[in-house]
Write a protein that holds these residues in place. Structure first.
Motif, short mmCIF file in Angstrom:
data_model
loop_
_atom_site.label_atom_id
_atom_site.label_comp_id
_atom_site.label_asym_id
_atom_site.label_seq_id
_atom_site.Cartn_x
_atom_site.Cartn_y
_atom_site.Cartn_z
N ALA A 21 0.96 -1.27 -0.14
CA ALA A 21 -0.17 0.00 -0.11
C ALA A 21 0.60 1.32 0.09
O ALA A 21 2.09 1.33 0.54
CB ALA A 21 -0.99 -0.05 1.01
N VAL A 22 0.39 2.29 -0.63
CA VAL A 22 1.09 3.46 -0.46
C VAL A 22 1.58 4.00 0.93
O VAL A 22 0.86 3.84 1.96
CB VAL A 22 0.06 4.56 -1.08
CG1 VAL A 22 0.97 6.14 -0.78
CG2 VAL A 22 -0.30 4.44 -2.41
N GLY A 23 2.89 4.36 0.89
CA GLY A 23 3.35 4.83 2.22
C GLY A 23 3.98 3.65 3.14
O GLY A 23 4.41 3.81 4.31
N THR A 24 3.76 2.32 2.67
CA THR A 24 4.43 1.23 3.43
C THR A 24 5.39 0.53 2.73
O THR A 24 5.43 0.38 1.25
CB THR A 24 3.38 0.29 3.84
OG1 THR A 24 2.72 -0.49 2.80
CG2 THR A 24 2.19 1.13 4.51
N ARG A 25 6.56 -0.11 3.32
CA ARG A 25 7.36 -0.92 2.79
C ARG A 25 8.12 -1.92 3.74
O ARG A 25 8.36 -1.45 5.17
CB ARG A 25 8.46 -0.15 2.10
CG ARG A 25 9.25 -1.10 1.24
CD ARG A 25 10.51 -0.39 0.62
NE ARG A 25 11.65 -0.31 1.62
CZ ARG A 25 13.03 0.03 1.38
NH1 ARG A 25 13.49 0.22 0.03
NH2 ARG A 25 13.80 -0.07 2.35
#
Length: 371
Positions: A12-16
């Motif tokens: 998801a956007v903003g996660t890694r």
């Protein structure tokens, strides 16, 4: 020591999330050992063993004692490490899909088909060619989500290893391990050093687990090839169950880390005088011979046998007490073998799995692994 970080596909956007890999020894050495821990992220004893193993490998590398390349992944499942539900750690299954992190790894079936047309008469050269075909297959595969990228990266790290050691634990258990018939000759010394109470063998347990993504492939390849195209086994793999989830202590983890070091010295991956081989506590048995015990009724579960105990056929293992009627149902063993694991539950519903006892005669076929 070389430290490597491998990013996983962002969900998801903003996660890694990322895999952290520790590499020891000469990269171009004749042998590669791959060790990972806690693919089921809530199996913490394996992780602590890997931490203490890493500390020892750092010391040994500084002493010039490494004769092989050793790749260590102490946290094989950063996805599962973040999964909590109402304060309970859930590391065995991905919450989004329900998939088991240690099932259905990418099979190398296409490699077997290509190998039939590519290999020659030299078994060592054939192994090199097969590993290149495996590399190419992994490069062609494109994961579509974070779960698949985790499995994909773990295979990329390990597919060309000579030895794969996958450290896990059960819920409540004695030390035990799983490998195949070919692997047993390689890992019988490890079972001795670890003090394994049970060692179970299966070429194909049905779940496409991480260890069998390696060992089963080479076995199937050898079965599929004609005698004119022999190939040496490329990887032997073992799953080591470091007792139960609550067995987290320096003393226990240090014992297991030391056992791994003794094993690596024994097989020549580390330089040094190998420790004398301890006695084998229990002979290997077929995984298909292990008895899976289930609750025939619901109620309070009372354990009547100790983990790791050698039990007889007909011996009581569990009582299930109905708290409303006072009726007691006793579950007995059909096997003479070792009660090597049990669930960490103390109230059961009808049909709930209770535990497992080793056995010498096959009782089951098909899917031999639990969920």
């Amino acid at each position: 020591m070389n430290l490597q970080s491998i990013p996983l596909l962002s969900p998801a956007v903003g996660t890694r999330r990322e895999l952290t890999v520790f590499r020891f020894g000469p990269a171009q050495s004749g042998e590669k050992i791959y060790i990972q821990a806690s693919l089921h992220a809530d199996e913490t004893p394996a992780m602590l063993t890997a931490v203490l193993l890493k500390r020892r490998l750092i010391e040994l590398e500084a002493q010039g004692a490494l004769a092989a390349q050793i790749v260590l992944v102490p946290v094989a499942n950063p996805i599962g490490l973040s999964q909590y539900v109402l304060g309970q750690f859930v590391g065995r299954f991905e919450l989004g899909s329900g998939r088991n992190f240690n099932r259905h790894f990418l099979p190398f079936n296409a490699v077997i088909d290509r190998a039939k047309d590519t290999l020659g008469a030299d078994p060592l050269d054939n192994r090199r060619i097969v590993r290149q075909l495996m590399h190419d297959e992994l490069e062609l595969h494109t994961p579509v989500n974070e779960f698949e990228s985790l499995q994909h990266e773990l295979l990329k790290l390990s597919f060309d290893a000579d030895i794969v050691i996958d450290l896990h634990c059960s819920q409540e258990a004695a030390m035990h391990l799983y490998t195949n018939e070919t692997g047993w000759a390689e890992f019988e010394p490890l079972a001795r050093y670890l003090g394994s109470r049970a060692s179970m063998l299966a070429n194909d347990s049905g779940g496409q687990s991480f260890d069998e993504a390696h060992s089963l492939f080479w076995w199937q390849l050898q079965q599929a090839l004609p005698a004119s195209k022999p190939v040496r086994t490329g990887t032997v793999a073992v799953t080591v169950e470091c007792r139960g989830q609550r067995d987290v202590s320096y003393e226990v983890a240090q014992h297991d880390a030391d056992a791994l070091i003794d094993y690596l010295i024994h097989r020549g991956a580390l330089r040094g005088e190998p420790a004398p081989l301890p006695a084998l506590l229990m002979p290997a048995t077929p995984l298909a011979g292990s008895e899976q015990l289930y609750a025939p009724a619901s109620g309070i579960l009372v354990h009547r046998a100790e983990i790791g105990a050698l039990v007889c056929a007909g011996e009581p293992l569990f009582d299930i007490i109905d708290p409303l009627t006072d009726a007691t149902t006793t579950v007995v063993s059909r096997n003479e073998g070792v009660l090597y694991m049990r669930r960490a539950i103390r109230f059961v519903t009808a049909g709930a799995p209770l535990g497992r006892v080793t056995g010498t005669e096959p009782l089951r076929s098909g899917m031999l692994l639990g969920a």
